[in-house]
Motif scaffolding. Structure first.
Motif, PDB file in Angstrom:
ATOM      1  N   UNK A 133       7.824   5.685  14.738  1.00  0.00           N
ATOM      2  CA  UNK A 133       8.714   4.656  14.224  1.00  0.00           C
ATOM      3  C   UNK A 133       8.120   3.273  14.434  1.00  0.00           C
ATOM      4  N   UNK A 134       7.449   3.065  15.558  1.00  0.00           N
ATOM      5  CA  UNK A 134       6.833   1.765  15.819  1.00  0.00           C
ATOM      6  C   UNK A 134       5.755   1.459  14.787  1.00  0.00           C
ATOM      7  N   UNK A 135       4.918   2.446  14.478  1.00  0.00           N
ATOM      8  CA  UNK A 135       3.860   2.233  13.485  1.00  0.00           C
ATOM      9  C   UNK A 135       4.449   2.024  12.091  1.00  0.00           C
ATOM     10  N   UNK A 136       5.514   2.766  11.793  1.00  0.00           N
ATOM     11  CA  UNK A 136       6.150   2.613  10.485  1.00  0.00           C
ATOM     12  C   UNK A 136       6.672   1.190  10.312  1.00  0.00           C
ATOM     13  N   UNK A 137       7.255   0.636  11.346  1.00  0.00           N
ATOM     14  CA  UNK A 137       7.786  -0.729  11.244  1.00  0.00           C
ATOM     15  C   UNK A 137       6.671  -1.748  11.019  1.00  0.00           C
ATOM     16  N   UNK A 138       5.538  -1.545  11.673  1.00  0.00           N
ATOM     17  CA  UNK A 138       4.413  -2.461  11.466  1.00  0.00           C
ATOM     18  C   UNK A 138       3.969  -2.425  10.004  1.00  0.00           C
ATOM     19  N   UNK A 139       3.863  -1.227   9.445  1.00  0.00           N
ATOM     20  CA  UNK A 139       3.422  -1.093   8.055  1.00  0.00           C
ATOM     21  C   UNK A 139       4.462  -1.654   7.086  1.00  0.00           C
ATOM     22  N   UNK A 140       5.727  -1.337   7.325  1.00  0.00           N
ATOM     23  CA  UNK A 140       6.799  -1.773   6.421  1.00  0.00           C
ATOM     24  C   UNK A 140       6.894  -3.291   6.375  1.00  0.00           C
ATOM     25  N   UNK A 141       6.717  -3.935   7.509  1.00  0.00           N
ATOM     26  CA  UNK A 141       6.916  -5.388   7.592  1.00  0.00           C
ATOM     27  C   UNK A 141       5.603  -6.171   7.496  1.00  0.00           C
ATOM     28  N   UNK A 142       4.561  -5.504   7.026  1.00  0.00           N
ATOM     29  CA  UNK A 142       3.301  -6.199   6.741  1.00  0.00           C
ATOM     30  C   UNK A 142       3.571  -7.288   5.706  1.00  0.00           C
ATOM     31  N   UNK A 143       3.090  -8.495   5.956  1.00  0.00           N
ATOM     32  CA  UNK A 143       3.380  -9.617   5.055  1.00  0.00           C
ATOM     33  C   UNK A 143       2.781  -9.408   3.663  1.00  0.00           C
ATOM     34  N   UNK A 144       1.702  -8.658   3.585  1.00  0.00           N
ATOM     35  CA  UNK A 144       1.163  -8.315   2.274  1.00  0.00           C
ATOM     36  C   UNK A 144       1.841  -7.063   1.748  1.00  0.00           C
ATOM     37  N   UNK A 145       1.362  -6.520   0.661  1.00  0.00           N
ATOM     38  CA  UNK A 145       1.967  -5.329   0.071  1.00  0.00           C
ATOM     39  C   UNK A 145       1.266  -4.046   0.513  1.00  0.00           C
ATOM     40  N   UNK A 146       0.115  -4.176   1.174  1.00  0.00           N
ATOM     41  CA  UNK A 146      -0.672  -2.995   1.502  1.00  0.00           C
ATOM     42  C   UNK A 146       0.048  -2.056   2.448  1.00  0.00           C
ATOM     43  N   UNK A 147       0.668  -2.603   3.516  1.00  0.00           N
ATOM     44  CA  UNK A 147       1.311  -1.747   4.508  1.00  0.00           C
ATOM     45  C   UNK A 147       2.434  -0.923   3.919  1.00  0.00           C
ATOM     46  N   UNK A 148       3.376  -1.585   3.215  1.00  0.00           N
ATOM     47  CA  UNK A 148       4.509  -0.872   2.633  1.00  0.00           C
ATOM     48  C   UNK A 148       4.050   0.123   1.586  1.00  0.00           C
ATOM     49  N   UNK A 149       3.106  -0.278   0.736  1.00  0.00           N
ATOM     50  CA  UNK A 149       2.605   0.632  -0.295  1.00  0.00           C
ATOM     51  C   UNK A 149       1.961   1.853   0.331  1.00  0.00           C
ATOM     52  N   UNK A 150       1.182   1.657   1.370  1.00  0.00           N
ATOM     53  CA  UNK A 150       0.473   2.764   2.017  1.00  0.00           C
ATOM     54  C   UNK A 150       1.440   3.769   2.632  1.00  0.00           C
ATOM     55  N   UNK A 151       2.449   3.286   3.361  1.00  0.00           N
ATOM     56  CA  UNK A 151       3.357   4.232   4.011  1.00  0.00           C
ATOM     57  C   UNK A 151       4.265   4.920   2.992  1.00  0.00           C
ATOM     58  N   UNK A 152       4.644   4.213   1.917  1.00  0.00           N
ATOM     59  CA  UNK A 152       5.455   4.854   0.872  1.00  0.00           C
ATOM     60  C   UNK A 152       4.675   5.983   0.212  1.00  0.00           C
ATOM     61  N   UNK A 153       3.399   5.747  -0.046  1.00  0.00           N
ATOM     62  CA  UNK A 153       2.578   6.786  -0.665  1.00  0.00           C
ATOM     63  C   UNK A 153       2.375   7.963   0.289  1.00  0.00           C
ATOM     64  N   UNK A 154       2.115   7.656   1.543  1.00  0.00           N
ATOM     65  CA  UNK A 154       1.943   8.725   2.528  1.00  0.00           C
ATOM     66  C   UNK A 154       3.231   9.532   2.686  1.00  0.00           C
ATOM     67  N   UNK A 155       4.373   8.865   2.521  1.00  0.00           N
ATOM     68  CA  UNK A 155       5.671   9.552   2.629  1.00  0.00           C
ATOM     69  C   UNK A 155       5.981  10.386   1.399  1.00  0.00           C
ATOM     70  N   UNK A 156       5.165  10.264   0.368  1.00  0.00           N
ATOM     71  CA  UNK A 156       5.379  11.057  -0.841  1.00  0.00           C
ATOM     72  C   UNK A 156       6.423  10.490  -1.770  1.00  0.00           C
ATOM     73  N   UNK A 157       6.739   9.198  -1.638  1.00  0.00           N
ATOM     74  CA  UNK A 157       7.715   8.588  -2.531  1.00  0.00           C
ATOM     75  C   UNK A 157       7.087   8.403  -3.909  1.00  0.00           C
ATOM     76  N   UNK A 158       7.873   8.607  -4.964  1.00  0.00           N
ATOM     77  CA  UNK A 158       7.318   8.483  -6.319  1.00  0.00           C
ATOM     78  C   UNK A 158       6.729   7.091  -6.562  1.00  0.00           C
ATOM     79  N   UNK A 159       5.558   7.056  -7.163  1.00  0.00           N
ATOM     80  CA  UNK A 159       4.876   5.797  -7.426  1.00  0.00           C
ATOM     81  C   UNK A 159       5.738   4.847  -8.241  1.00  0.00           C
ATOM     82  N   UNK A 160       6.501   5.396  -9.190  1.00  0.00           N
ATOM     83  CA  UNK A 160       7.285   4.543 -10.079  1.00  0.00           C
ATOM     84  C   UNK A 160       8.416   3.830  -9.342  1.00  0.00           C
ATOM     85  N   UNK A 161       8.779   4.321  -8.139  1.00  0.00           N
ATOM     86  CA  UNK A 161       9.869   3.698  -7.388  1.00  0.00           C
ATOM     87  C   UNK A 161       9.383   2.640  -6.402  1.00  0.00           C
ATOM     88  N   UNK A 162       8.074   2.503  -6.232  1.00  0.00           N
ATOM     89  CA  UNK A 162       7.567   1.552  -5.241  1.00  0.00           C
ATOM     90  C   UNK A 162       8.016   0.121  -5.511  1.00  0.00           C
TER      91      UNK A 162
END
Length: 372
Positions: free
Chosen positions: A283-312
């Protein structure tokens, strides 16, 4: 000393063999003992007489003793134990009110399986966790319902799970669980699923709905209930939140749409825990990625979580709105928050990365229904 034991009382007790006289003396002894006005020598004498009265052959004598001593914290434990093992009219007041009885005393009595005594213990002002465990494992649905209704009972999450598994179909237990103020969210989620399944069977059998129509209706209701549960729950700690997310995931209900809709209703902590579970990171690592000021962190964890690309894009926008806005605490708060969220979600850019029209329509419809 008025109302306390005197030698005259002792003489009267020894001289008059009637049960009525002994009961009156028992009441006076108990009343004096209860006020705590006895000297050391009087207390020793009183305790000896209490022990004698607790063995009296007449039930009325022992009843008088129990009625007056049930709330006395200075009652000798051996006397409390003897009275608690007596007939119901003597034992029940002690079992429900006496703090002298230890946890192991109460557990032992619960294990005897006598329903009236279990009910008395389930209604105590304070029921320790070990006693609650014993009541849930050995009591019937009436006993378990009374325990769960008792806000003074300490009930661990595994015990709630067992209560639901053993007695979940009993209406009284289900009602008590639904009313419980500190019911773990994971147990509430299981209850939602169980009720949905029962309602689906009813709709197919009694309401002349096709299985597909009934299933669609129940899925809508269950998902709304889950979103409501997540949004209004009182989570005691992160461990409980993670247990809820894990349970939803194992049951196949932690869908991308559920995660998105809970975020659209403002639940950031559930969103963080869900991505951590789906991406299999802490959970700690997820929060770091989610709250990354750029888009890379959130995009990376969403993709790793298997969320549909169209919903990003929708996840990015919903997260941004949630961080910028919060409930204001006034009337129709939820509806206004969702309206703000919808306005942003449905007016994002028109490039290829945005929500597809069908997804926009679906999300708008679902959020509008749930905000109603």
């Amino acid at each position: 000393m008025a109302g306390t034991l005197s030698h005259d009382d002792v003489d009267r007790l020894l001289a008059n063999p009637s049960a009525k006289s002994r009961a009156a003396t028992a009441a006076k002894v108990a009343a004096g003992f209860d006020r705590g006005e006895l000297s050391a020598s009087e207390r020793r004498l009183a305790e000896d007489i209490l022990r004698s009265l607790a063995r009296d052959a007449e039930v009325s004598v022992r009843e008088a003793l129990a009625a007056h001593l049930k709330g006395n914290p200075d009652l000798p434990r051996d006397v409390a134990q003897r009275l608690a093992a007596d007939v119901d009219s003597v034992a029940l007041p002690l079992l429900q009110f006496s703090d002298v009885l230890a946890e192991q005393d109460l557990v032992a009595i619960v294990l005897e399986g006598r329903r009236n005594r279990q009910l008395a213990i389930a209604g105590r002002a304070h029921v320790p966790e070990s006693v609650s465990d014993a009541l849930i494992d050995n009591g019937d649905e009436t006993v378990v319902a009374r325990l769960i209704d008792n806000e003074g009972a300490i009930i661990a999450e595994p015990a709630y799970e067992r209560a639901l598994s053993i007695h979940g179909r009993a209406g009284s237990v289900g009602d008590s669980l639904a009313r419980r103020s500190d019911l773990p969210a994971s147990v509430a989620a299981r209850m939602i699923a169980a009720v949905a399944e029962q309602l689906q069977d009813y709709l197919i059998r009694r309401a002349s709905l096709s299985p597909d129509a009934a299933t669609d209706l129940i899925l809508q209701a269950r998902e709304r209930a889950l979103v409501d549960l997540v949004g209004t729950r009182t989570i005691g700690d992160e461990a409980e939140l993670e247990r809820l997310v894990d349970q939803l995931s194992r049951a196949g209900r932690l869908s991308p749409w559920l995660v998105l809709r809970t975020l659209c209703f403002g639940d950031l902590t559930f969103f963080e825990a869900s991505l951590a579970r789906l991406a299999r990171v802490s959970l700690a690592n997820a929060r770091i990625l989610i709250h990354d000021e750029g888009q890379l962190g959130l995009t990376s964890i969403c993709r790793r979580a298997g969320l549909p690309e169209r919903l990003l894009p929708a996840f990015r926008t919903a997260l941004l709105v949630r961080l910028e806005t919060d409930y204001d605490g006034s009337g129709n708060d939820r509806r206004r928050f969702v309206e703000r969220m919808l306005e942003r979600l449905l007016t994002v850019g028109e490039d290829a990365a945005t929500l597809e029209p069908a997804d926009r329509e679906f999300l708008a419809r679902k959020l509008t229904q749930m905000a109603a």
